[in-house]
Design a protein around this motif. Structure first.
Motif, PDB file in Angstrom:
ATOM      1  N   GLN A   1     -22.860 -17.164  33.896  1.00  0.00           N
ATOM      2  CA  GLN A   1     -21.846 -17.501  34.618  1.00  0.00           C
ATOM      3  C   GLN A   1     -20.369 -17.181  34.218  1.00  0.00           C
ATOM      4  OE1 GLN A   1     -22.214 -21.462  35.943  1.00  0.00           O
ATOM      5  NE2 GLN A   1     -23.855 -20.973  37.471  1.00  0.00           N
ATOM      6  N   PRO A   2     -19.479 -16.746  34.906  1.00  0.00           N
ATOM      7  CA  PRO A   2     -18.097 -16.614  34.767  1.00  0.00           C
ATOM      8  C   PRO A   2     -17.575 -17.588  33.719  1.00  0.00           C
ATOM      9  CG  PRO A   2     -18.284 -15.916  36.958  1.00  0.00           C
ATOM     10  CD  PRO A   2     -19.640 -16.601  36.429  1.00  0.00           C
ATOM     11  N   GLY A   3     -16.972 -17.479  32.691  1.00  0.00           N
ATOM     12  CA  GLY A   3     -16.568 -18.412  31.599  1.00  0.00           C
ATOM     13  C   GLY A   3     -17.384 -18.647  30.465  1.00  0.00           C
ATOM     14  N   GLY A   4     -18.611 -18.213  30.722  1.00  0.00           N
ATOM     15  CA  GLY A   4     -19.566 -18.729  29.855  1.00  0.00           C
ATOM     16  C   GLY A   4     -19.428 -17.536  28.578  1.00  0.00           C
TER      17      GLY A   4
ATOM     18  N   SER B   1     -15.549 -16.811  27.330  1.00  0.00           N
ATOM     19  CA  SER B   1     -14.670 -16.601  28.522  1.00  0.00           C
ATOM     20  C   SER B   1     -15.197 -15.180  29.197  1.00  0.00           C
ATOM     21  CB  SER B   1     -13.301 -16.625  28.306  1.00  0.00           C
ATOM     22  OG  SER B   1     -13.077 -17.777  27.170  1.00  0.00           O
TER      23      SER B   1
ATOM     24  N   LYS C   1     -16.248 -12.656  31.791  1.00  0.00           N
ATOM     25  CA  LYS C   1     -15.622 -12.060  33.172  1.00  0.00           C
ATOM     26  C   LYS C   1     -16.651 -11.469  33.890  1.00  0.00           C
ATOM     27  CE  LYS C   1     -10.940 -12.312  31.413  1.00  0.00           C
ATOM     28  NZ  LYS C   1      -9.790 -11.431  31.519  1.00  0.00           N
ATOM     29  N   PRO C   2     -16.713 -11.342  35.045  1.00  0.00           N
ATOM     30  CA  PRO C   2     -17.328 -10.405  35.943  1.00  0.00           C
ATOM     31  C   PRO C   2     -17.371  -8.872  35.396  1.00  0.00           C
ATOM     32  CG  PRO C   2     -16.943 -12.046  37.518  1.00  0.00           C
ATOM     33  CD  PRO C   2     -16.039 -12.184  36.255  1.00  0.00           C
TER      34      PRO C   2
ATOM     35  N   THR D   1     -19.642  -7.386  32.901  1.00  0.00           N
ATOM     36  CA  THR D   1     -21.112  -6.933  33.089  1.00  0.00           C
ATOM     37  C   THR D   1     -21.290  -5.419  32.759  1.00  0.00           C
ATOM     38  OG1 THR D   1     -21.289  -8.225  34.903  1.00  0.00           O
ATOM     39  CG2 THR D   1     -22.458  -6.570  35.204  1.00  0.00           C
TER      40      THR D   1
ATOM     41  N   VAL E   1     -22.606 -10.941  34.441  1.00  0.00           N
ATOM     42  CA  VAL E   1     -21.559 -12.035  34.310  1.00  0.00           C
ATOM     43  C   VAL E   1     -21.512 -12.193  35.811  1.00  0.00           C
ATOM     44  CG1 VAL E   1     -19.396 -13.278  33.894  1.00  0.00           C
ATOM     45  CG2 VAL E   1     -20.570 -11.394  32.255  1.00  0.00           C
ATOM     46  N   SER E   2     -22.106 -13.158  36.420  1.00  0.00           N
ATOM     47  CA  SER E   2     -22.171 -13.682  37.881  1.00  0.00           C
ATOM     48  C   SER E   2     -22.455 -15.123  38.064  1.00  0.00           C
ATOM     49  CB  SER E   2     -23.079 -12.671  38.551  1.00  0.00           C
ATOM     50  OG  SER E   2     -23.263 -12.953  39.881  1.00  0.00           O
ATOM     51  N   SER E   3     -21.568 -15.567  39.364  1.00  0.00           N
ATOM     52  CA  SER E   3     -22.159 -16.704  39.684  1.00  0.00           C
ATOM     53  C   SER E   3     -23.238 -16.746  40.775  1.00  0.00           C
ATOM     54  CB  SER E   3     -21.014 -17.469  40.239  1.00  0.00           C
ATOM     55  OG  SER E   3     -20.072 -16.745  41.299  1.00  0.00           O
TER      56      SER E   3
END
Length: 122
Positions: free
Chosen positions: A13-16, A85, A87-88, A91, A120-122
């Motif tokens: 997930q974003p921020g991971g 941290s 971000k999409p 990816t 990177v995706s929610s």
């Protein structure tokens, strides 16, 4: 014969965070400056981060500075990339590569490993 095997990618997930590894063989690993590159869909491969043969110097693309950390363990012939941290826009398929010059231009390398996918995706 030079071989590079990347691993550690996945869906986050974003921020991971994720930690990538690159196992090198077939060459004298600690003679090489080596780095990480990435290629997003529809885009050219780009430099992400690099590290000197001794590990004493590291350098980063502006887009990842402060978020990614490159390191190496020459005893294990392994390169790492700690990514925080996320971000999409991070990816991409991530690759490692290097040589005695440590070029940051992907065009300077003929051989590439299979890479590892980071999404990177929610």
């Amino acid at each position: 014969q030079k071989q590079l095997v990347e691993s550690g990618g996945g869906l986050v997930q974003p921020g991971g965070s994720l930690r990538l590894s690159c196992q090198g063989s077939g060459f004298t690993f600690d003679y090489y400056a080596i780095g990480w590159f990435r290629q997003a869909p529809g885009k050219e491969r780009e430099f992400v981060a690099g590290i000197s043969w001794s590990g004493s110097r590291a350098y980063y693309a502006d887009s990842v500075k402060g978020r990614f950390t490159i390191s190496r363990d020459n005893a294990k012939n392994t390169l790492y990339l700690q990514m925080n941290s996320l971000k999409p826009e991070d990816t991409a398929v991530y690759y490692c590569n290097g040589d005695q010059r440590g070029s940051s231009s992907p065009k300077d390398y003929d051989y590439w490993g299979q890479g590892t996918q980071v999404t990177v995706s929610s």
